[in-house]
Enzyme design. Sequence first.
Site, PDB file in Angstrom:
ATOM      1  N   ASP A 183       4.268 -39.432  36.677  1.00 36.49           N
ATOM      2  CA  ASP A 183       4.039 -38.003  36.382  1.00 36.49           C
ATOM      3  C   ASP A 183       3.945 -37.247  37.701  1.00 36.49           C
ATOM      4  O   ASP A 183       2.961 -37.378  38.428  1.00 36.49           O
ATOM      5  CB  ASP A 183       2.740 -37.858  35.583  1.00 36.49           C
ATOM      6  CG  ASP A 183       2.448 -36.423  35.171  1.00 36.49           C
ATOM      7  OD1 ASP A 183       3.135 -35.495  35.647  1.00 36.49           O
ATOM      8  OD2 ASP A 183       1.536 -36.228  34.348  1.00 36.49           O
ATOM      9  N   SER A 200      -1.930 -32.657  29.305  1.00 42.42           N
ATOM     10  CA  SER A 200      -1.354 -31.507  29.995  1.00 42.42           C
ATOM     11  C   SER A 200      -2.261 -30.282  29.789  1.00 42.42           C
ATOM     12  O   SER A 200      -3.462 -30.377  30.067  1.00 42.42           O
ATOM     13  CB  SER A 200       0.061 -31.276  29.470  1.00 42.42           C
ATOM     14  OG  SER A 200       0.816 -30.489  30.341  1.00 42.42           O
ATOM     15  N   HIS A 216       5.728 -37.076  33.091  1.00 44.49           N
ATOM     16  CA  HIS A 216       4.627 -36.343  32.453  1.00 44.49           C
ATOM     17  C   HIS A 216       4.663 -36.512  30.927  1.00 44.49           C
ATOM     18  O   HIS A 216       3.621 -36.566  30.274  1.00 44.49           O
ATOM     19  CB  HIS A 216       4.742 -34.866  32.825  1.00 44.49           C
ATOM     20  CG  HIS A 216       3.648 -34.019  32.265  1.00 44.49           C
ATOM     21  ND1 HIS A 216       2.318 -34.249  32.543  1.00 44.49           N
ATOM     22  CD2 HIS A 216       3.670 -32.958  31.420  1.00 44.49           C
ATOM     23  CE1 HIS A 216       1.575 -33.349  31.907  1.00 44.49           C
ATOM     24  NE2 HIS A 216       2.367 -32.564  31.226  1.00 44.49           N
ATOM     25  N   ASP A 217       5.842 -36.582  30.372  1.00 38.22           N
ATOM     26  CA  ASP A 217       5.996 -36.730  28.912  1.00 38.22           C
ATOM     27  C   ASP A 217       5.408 -38.030  28.359  1.00 38.22           C
ATOM     28  O   ASP A 217       5.330 -38.188  27.141  1.00 38.22           O
ATOM     29  CB  ASP A 217       7.489 -36.670  28.530  1.00 38.22           C
ATOM     30  CG  ASP A 217       7.883 -35.292  28.013  1.00 38.22           C
ATOM     31  OD1 ASP A 217       7.007 -34.396  27.952  1.00 38.22           O
ATOM     32  OD2 ASP A 217       9.065 -35.106  27.666  1.00 38.22           O
ATOM     33  N   ARG A 252      13.070 -23.413  29.295  1.00 41.70           N
ATOM     34  CA  ARG A 252      12.776 -24.713  28.707  1.00 41.70           C
ATOM     35  C   ARG A 252      13.481 -25.834  29.473  1.00 41.70           C
ATOM     36  O   ARG A 252      12.919 -26.907  29.690  1.00 41.70           O
ATOM     37  CB  ARG A 252      13.208 -24.719  27.241  1.00 41.70           C
ATOM     38  CG  ARG A 252      13.055 -26.048  26.544  1.00 41.70           C
ATOM     39  CD  ARG A 252      11.619 -26.527  26.490  1.00 41.70           C
ATOM     40  NE  ARG A 252      11.439 -27.628  25.566  1.00 41.70           N
ATOM     41  CZ  ARG A 252      10.282 -28.252  25.392  1.00 41.70           C
ATOM     42  NH1 ARG A 252       9.204 -27.883  26.065  1.00 41.70           N
ATOM     43  NH2 ARG A 252      10.181 -29.245  24.539  1.00 41.70           N
TER      44      ARG A 252
END
Lengths: 372, 372
Positions: free
Chosen positions: A314, A148, A347-348, A218
């Site tokens: 992602d 990232s 994405h994680d 968040r």
Amino acid sequence: MNKNVNIKNVIIDKPLKLDCGQTINNYSLAYETYGSLNENKDNAILIFHALTGDQFVSGINPITKKEGWWSYAVGSGKAIDTDKYFVICANVIGGCMGSFGPSDINPDTNKKYGTTFPVITINDMVNAQFNLLNFFNIDKLFAVMGGSMGGMQTLQFVNNFPDKAKVAIPIACTASHSAQNIAFNELGRQSIMADANWENGDYSNQNKNPNKGLSVARMAAHITYLSKNGLQEKFGRKLQERDDLKFGFDADFQIESYLRYQGSVFVDRFDANSYLYITRAMDYFDLIKEHHGNLSKAFEKTKTKFLIISFTSDWLYPTSENKEIVIALNAIGADVGFVEIESDKGHDSFLLKVPKFLNTLGDYIKTAYSKN
Amino acid sequence: MNKNVNIKNVIIDKPLKLDCGQTINNYSLAYETYGSLNENKDNAILIFHALTGDQFVSGINPITKKEGWWSYAVGSGKAIDTDKYFVICANVIGGCMGSFGPSDINPDTNKKYGTTFPVITINDMVNAQFNLLNFFNIDKLFAVMGGSMGGMQTLQFVNNFPDKAKVAIPIACTASHSAQNIAFNELGRQSIMADANWENGDYSNQNKNPNKGLSVARMAAHITYLSKNGLQEKFGRKLQERDDLKFGFDADFQIESYLRYQGSVFVDRFDANSYLYITRAMDYFDLIKEHHGNLSKAFEKTKTKFLIISFTSDWLYPTSENKEIVIALNAIGADVGFVEIESDKGHDSFLLKVPKFLNTLGDYIKTAYSKN
């Protein structure tokens, strides 16, 4: 930040001219290391962290008391094997884990910087961290890598210092922040700035905290880190501790309480102004524009070997954007590998236990180091 | 809402038991009509609006002074031709454009309901609007249709009233709100509830407005309405009125000012509590669970002809979710057509000038009516 925790840091006494025009000096870089530097000093890996990461890559993070953010990848016997390699990670400038950032006290005013802190860029972050090579007396890194925003720093590092890393592994990133990426970051910033406790960025001098705004920021970001299918499989429409709908605005669905929890724990470890500054740095990142539309130019002076890794699910930094980097490297005949990892974790994925990813990473590093 | 504007409404004096258990009576439904009901009373189309829509489908919306939300589709000579059909659209209950909603005054307390308003569902919305048939003295509608939440109401309508519409056209919708959909809605709700001016939903009795929170909620939702590629093509990294980055937190990029603008104009026309209630209704929507996992059961009693329309770049209600409805209808041999329209405009495609969509819609309606 809990000030009782011992944070290792180095004060950099070399002026750094930031992209915004200001020059900083005698600034702090907070760092951690794992493993040992060998005699040849050829086994050092500089890891760059993502937006909300920090220098505590592996083991127990002394602030959160939880596992470091890349514990699956970094450690004894792991893909980034701390028995073999000397791993360095520093908190980015603009951050809130001991490096020079907006929650520091401005010596000129004796007040915390807040939004009087200079706007920083990915380029500034990388130039600051380059000083770690001198600090550790390393001439050349074995590898630079990160996922990232850490991947963006990896790309920028090779652009800035073409002969300072043998290997570069940018993961799940982009060479130019997209409109949708900017949009989600702006959403987070607006959420923080909408909080009455933000006080135009001066909250910490007023003993306030824009926790509600930061928490919503968040939550928004967290949704983008997960894939639609992953969310559906993990949560679907499962209800909270009840069999029936409650017909109210409490968390009815597990996904709701999960997001609220993610928001609430985040505010305990992160500074709202740092969130503004770091997202801004990401939005400003555009290595393509820096080279007037030709990304290959960023890498034409380097012999660094690249491995680019993306993940199928992602949607924040999709494979297509990672491939742009591969194409730019191929266009100049660079040594580049590319792997798209099948994963439904979005994405994680780079932070999670995704065996295909961890094996790919480990095998590549091992092979590259054996040819060192 | 500007109370000086003449809003047509009907007071429904038939008790409606809501899914939450409460019963409402003598409640307002605000509506608009376009075109004329013919002698046979077989040309009526009931349109259901989406989350932030209203009854002002076409022409100039008297509140916003802008074109109605479906002006591209509805009007003289358009796909939904008001020279031929009698178009009805009502504001959903829970809304803020004249139908019974949280900004109404509770006669028992003489205060605005706020969050003491009962939680409503898509089923409740549809059951309320069914009374319009009696009001207009229509036995059977020619068609029911709508996009997004309007599509969910379309599905629910046929489920509840299997012999009351010849044709049903659910567009860009789902039979069951996904975890990601719930997550984005929850994000919007948390943003509103984080605003200090929300006052636990009692803001309107205190002459306050949680405009900042509502604005952030709208920004979040707006991102989901557009596709990643569409955003990139429209905005990319274009800067605002300047050639260089400003190194600050004002809007540097056009996408930032666009989002801020979307947020700011939204708060002038929408009520924050209505946003909470309507998103909740969407999250509760699960026609699959209503039929114990077998969506076909929702439609097995109907002879209504269906046309399902999805858009290639819609990631909020993607083609895969629209196809689930098609599959359920096919499984019981229903008369169902399905078209996936190529568009880079994301979920918003159904509201925009997408000729392939408008032609498909118009042709289907024309043919279906000619066989009436």
